[in-house]
Design a protein around this motif. Structure first.
Motif, PDB file in Angstrom:
ATOM      1  N   ASN A  65       0.824  -1.212   0.000  1.00 31.34           N
ATOM      2  CA  ASN A  65       0.000   0.000   0.000  1.00 31.34           C
ATOM      3  C   ASN A  65       0.856   1.258   0.000  1.00 31.34           C
ATOM      4  OD1 ASN A  65      -2.450  -1.313  -0.107  1.00 31.34           O
ATOM      5  ND2 ASN A  65      -2.659  -1.410   2.115  1.00 31.34           N
ATOM      6  N   ARG A  66       1.962   1.249   0.750  1.00 35.37           N
ATOM      7  CA  ARG A  66       2.863   2.414   0.735  1.00 35.37           C
ATOM      8  C   ARG A  66       3.464   2.608  -0.656  1.00 35.37           C
ATOM      9  NH1 ARG A  66       4.407   0.195   5.759  1.00 35.37           N
ATOM     10  NH2 ARG A  66       6.273  -0.688   4.819  1.00 35.37           N
ATOM     11  N   ASN A  67       3.843   1.515  -1.314  1.00 34.96           N
ATOM     12  CA  ASN A  67       4.374   1.615  -2.677  1.00 34.96           C
ATOM     13  C   ASN A  67       3.320   2.167  -3.633  1.00 34.96           C
ATOM     14  OD1 ASN A  67       6.816   0.607  -1.887  1.00 34.96           O
ATOM     15  ND2 ASN A  67       6.689  -1.273  -3.082  1.00 34.96           N
ATOM     16  N   ARG A  68       2.088   1.708  -3.475  1.00 36.73           N
ATOM     17  CA  ARG A  68       1.000   2.187  -4.324  1.00 36.73           C
ATOM     18  C   ARG A  68       0.791   3.688  -4.141  1.00 36.73           C
ATOM     19  NH1 ARG A  68      -3.348  -0.907  -2.564  1.00 36.73           N
ATOM     20  NH2 ARG A  68      -2.520  -2.625  -3.768  1.00 36.73           N
ATOM     21  N   GLU A  69       0.847   4.133  -2.885  1.00 39.00           N
ATOM     22  CA  GLU A  69       0.717   5.569  -2.610  1.00 39.00           C
ATOM     23  C   GLU A  69       1.861   6.351  -3.249  1.00 39.00           C
ATOM     24  OE1 GLU A  69       0.540   6.039   1.616  1.00 39.00           O
ATOM     25  OE2 GLU A  69      -1.318   4.890   1.787  1.00 39.00           O
ATOM     26  N   ALA A  70       3.078   5.823  -3.167  1.00 40.84           N
ATOM     27  CA  ALA A  70       4.235   6.507  -3.753  1.00 40.84           C
ATOM     28  C   ALA A  70       4.114   6.572  -5.270  1.00 40.84           C
ATOM     29  CB  ALA A  70       5.515   5.785  -3.355  1.00 40.84           C
ATOM     30  N   LEU A  71       3.680   5.475  -5.889  1.00 40.25           N
ATOM     31  CA  LEU A  71       3.489   5.485  -7.345  1.00 40.25           C
ATOM     32  C   LEU A  71       2.450   6.514  -7.751  1.00 40.25           C
ATOM     33  CD1 LEU A  71       3.593   1.732  -8.402  1.00 40.25           C
ATOM     34  CD2 LEU A  71       4.923   3.590  -9.400  1.00 40.25           C
ATOM     35  N   ARG A  72       1.371   6.571  -7.000  1.00 37.37           N
ATOM     36  CA  ARG A  72       0.302   7.536  -7.315  1.00 37.37           C
ATOM     37  C   ARG A  72       0.798   8.966  -7.152  1.00 37.37           C
ATOM     38  NH1 ARG A  72      -3.255   8.571 -10.655  1.00 37.37           N
ATOM     39  NH2 ARG A  72      -4.892   9.912  -9.884  1.00 37.37           N
ATOM     40  N   ALA A  73       1.578   9.212  -6.102  1.00 41.67           N
ATOM     41  CA  ALA A  73       2.120  10.558  -5.885  1.00 41.67           C
ATOM     42  C   ALA A  73       3.088  10.943  -7.009  1.00 41.67           C
ATOM     43  CB  ALA A  73       2.822  10.630  -4.539  1.00 41.67           C
ATOM     44  N   LEU A  74       3.913  10.001  -7.441  1.00 43.18           N
ATOM     45  CA  LEU A  74       4.828  10.290  -8.548  1.00 43.18           C
ATOM     46  C   LEU A  74       4.065  10.545  -9.838  1.00 43.18           C
ATOM     47  CD1 LEU A  74       7.710   7.718  -7.994  1.00 43.18           C
ATOM     48  CD2 LEU A  74       7.859  10.202  -7.825  1.00 43.18           C
ATOM     49  N   LYS A 106       8.326  -2.789 -10.133  1.00 45.51           N
ATOM     50  CA  LYS A 106       8.945  -4.107  -9.947  1.00 45.51           C
ATOM     51  C   LYS A 106       8.756  -4.595  -8.506  1.00 45.51           C
ATOM     52  CE  LYS A 106      12.436  -3.814 -13.549  1.00 45.51           C
ATOM     53  NZ  LYS A 106      13.872  -3.717 -13.859  1.00 45.51           N
ATOM     54  N   ASP A 107       8.900  -3.672  -7.570  1.00 47.71           N
ATOM     55  CA  ASP A 107       8.697  -4.031  -6.164  1.00 47.71           C
ATOM     56  C   ASP A 107       7.247  -4.455  -5.922  1.00 47.71           C
ATOM     57  OD1 ASP A 107       9.643  -4.408  -3.565  1.00 47.71           O
ATOM     58  OD2 ASP A 107       9.069  -2.383  -2.937  1.00 47.71           O
ATOM     59  N   GLN A 108       6.304  -3.768  -6.553  1.00 48.09           N
ATOM     60  CA  GLN A 108       4.887  -4.130  -6.429  1.00 48.09           C
ATOM     61  C   GLN A 108       4.649  -5.543  -6.956  1.00 48.09           C
ATOM     62  OE1 GLN A 108       3.538  -2.102  -4.220  1.00 48.09           O
ATOM     63  NE2 GLN A 108       1.700  -1.752  -5.386  1.00 48.09           N
ATOM     64  N   GLU A 109       5.232  -5.847  -8.106  1.00 44.87           N
ATOM     65  CA  GLU A 109       5.052  -7.184  -8.690  1.00 44.87           C
ATOM     66  C   GLU A 109       5.619  -8.262  -7.783  1.00 44.87           C
ATOM     67  OE1 GLU A 109       6.826  -7.046 -12.563  1.00 44.87           O
ATOM     68  OE2 GLU A 109       5.327  -5.637 -13.338  1.00 44.87           O
ATOM     69  N   SER A 110       6.812  -8.014  -7.222  1.00 44.11           N
ATOM     70  CA  SER A 110       7.401  -9.024  -6.334  1.00 44.11           C
ATOM     71  C   SER A 110       6.595  -9.156  -5.042  1.00 44.11           C
ATOM     72  CB  SER A 110       8.863  -8.709  -6.037  1.00 44.11           C
ATOM     73  OG  SER A 110       8.979  -7.567  -5.220  1.00 44.11           O
ATOM     74  N   LEU A 111       6.067  -8.035  -4.532  1.00 42.95           N
ATOM     75  CA  LEU A 111       5.227  -8.104  -3.331  1.00 42.95           C
ATOM     76  C   LEU A 111       3.938  -8.864  -3.611  1.00 42.95           C
ATOM     77  CD1 LEU A 111       5.659  -4.510  -1.860  1.00 42.95           C
ATOM     78  CD2 LEU A 111       6.361  -6.647  -0.785  1.00 42.95           C
ATOM     79  N   ASP A 112       3.313  -8.603  -4.758  1.00 47.52           N
ATOM     80  CA  ASP A 112       2.089  -9.327  -5.125  1.00 47.52           C
ATOM     81  C   ASP A 112       2.348 -10.826  -5.190  1.00 47.52           C
ATOM     82  OD1 ASP A 112       0.501  -7.075  -5.293  1.00 47.52           O
ATOM     83  OD2 ASP A 112       0.805  -6.819  -7.454  1.00 47.52           O
ATOM     84  N   GLU A 113       3.455 -11.193  -5.820  1.00 50.01           N
ATOM     85  CA  GLU A 113       3.805 -12.606  -5.961  1.00 50.01           C
ATOM     86  C   GLU A 113       4.069 -13.242  -4.596  1.00 50.01           C
ATOM     87  OE1 GLU A 113       7.484 -15.086  -7.878  1.00 50.01           O
ATOM     88  OE2 GLU A 113       6.701 -13.390  -9.027  1.00 50.01           O
ATOM     89  N   GLU A 114       4.804 -12.540  -3.749  1.00 45.64           N
ATOM     90  CA  GLU A 114       5.121 -13.070  -2.421  1.00 45.64           C
ATOM     91  C   GLU A 114       3.865 -13.209  -1.561  1.00 45.64           C
ATOM     92  OE1 GLU A 114       8.360 -12.266   1.146  1.00 45.64           O
ATOM     93  OE2 GLU A 114       8.409 -11.046  -0.673  1.00 45.64           O
ATOM     94  N   ILE A 115       2.966 -12.236  -1.624  1.00 44.59           N
ATOM     95  CA  ILE A 115       1.716 -12.310  -0.861  1.00 44.59           C
ATOM     96  C   ILE A 115       0.868 -13.477  -1.347  1.00 44.59           C
ATOM     97  CG2 ILE A 115      -0.486 -11.138  -0.475  1.00 44.59           C
ATOM     98  CD1 ILE A 115       1.127  -8.508  -0.265  1.00 44.59           C
ATOM     99  N   ASN A 116       0.776 -13.648  -2.654  1.00 42.29           N
ATOM    100  CA  ASN A 116      -0.005 -14.767  -3.190  1.00 42.29           C
ATOM    101  C   ASN A 116       0.584 -16.116  -2.772  1.00 42.29           C
ATOM    102  OD1 ASN A 116      -1.943 -13.163  -4.410  1.00 42.29           O
ATOM    103  ND2 ASN A 116      -0.809 -13.036  -6.325  1.00 42.29           N
ATOM    104  N   ASN A 117       1.921 -16.225  -2.778  1.00 43.02           N
ATOM    105  CA  ASN A 117       2.568 -17.465  -2.329  1.00 43.02           C
ATOM    106  C   ASN A 117       2.281 -17.726  -0.854  1.00 43.02           C
ATOM    107  OD1 ASN A 117       3.659 -18.008  -4.841  1.00 43.02           O
ATOM    108  ND2 ASN A 117       5.612 -17.051  -4.383  1.00 43.02           N
ATOM    109  N   LEU A 118       2.359 -16.672  -0.042  1.00 40.29           N
ATOM    110  CA  LEU A 118       2.080 -16.830   1.380  1.00 40.29           C
ATOM    111  C   LEU A 118       0.626 -17.245   1.618  1.00 40.29           C
ATOM    112  CD1 LEU A 118       4.045 -13.837   2.929  1.00 40.29           C
ATOM    113  CD2 LEU A 118       4.383 -16.261   3.431  1.00 40.29           C
TER     114      LEU A 118
END
Length: 160
Positions: A65-74, A106-118
């Motif tokens: 969520n913090r990454n999403r906020e940063a992407l939106r702000a950028l 890229k960080d969002q994609e890796s986080l999504d993948e890691e969350i789905n695996n968990l």
């Protein structure tokens, strides 16, 4: 109370019954305190695994969520060829906005993948815990969401 006895030590009640030591409650192994202790330790370990996985999912989701906020702000504030200040640990670095956006994606994609695996692993851990406790497997817990491709196929079928 059952049987009209009213006594807390009535047969089939109290800690002895819970530990399986009453007559006919699983044989000699269930009466063995070491067996009961091993069983409780195993159940506790499985429960701790489930709680740890859930907490890890919550932590990764907060980071996502913090990454999403940063992407939106950028996207909203920055110029495409401008610079952005990025925090790496205890140090701030000025990077081009395009590079910063790409790193965050890229960080969002890796986080999504890691969350789905968990989440997949969590399903297995919960089932193991329920099995150890003698509870039936959860119904509908192993469902997976439909992908966009699945939805397109269903829409084509429904349209005719």
């Amino acid at each position: 109370m059952r049987g009209g006895g009213g006594s807390p030590d009535a047969p089939g009640t109290g800690p002895a019954a819970a530990a399986g030591t009453r007559p006919g409650a699983g044989g000699a192994m269930a009466r063995d305190p070491a067996f009961v202790l091993r069983y409780l330790a195993e159940v506790e370990e499985l429960a701790e695994d489930v709680l740890a996985a859930r907490q890890q999912i919550v932590d990764l989701d907060a980071k996502r969520n913090r990454n999403r906020e940063a992407l939106r702000a950028l996207h909203r504030d920055a110029e495409p060829d401008g610079k952005a200040m990025v925090c790496f640990g205890d140090m701030f670095v000025e990077l081009p906005t395009a590079q910063t956006k790409e790193m965050l994606r890229k960080d969002q994609e890796s986080l999504d993948e890691e969350i789905n695996n968990l989440r997949r692993e969590l399903r297995v851990k919960v089932n193991r815990l329920f099995e150890a406790q003698g509870k039936p497997e959860l119904k509908g817990f192993n469902l997976n969401p439909m992908t966009a491709e699945d939805m397109k196929l269903i829409n084509r079928i429904l349209e005719g």
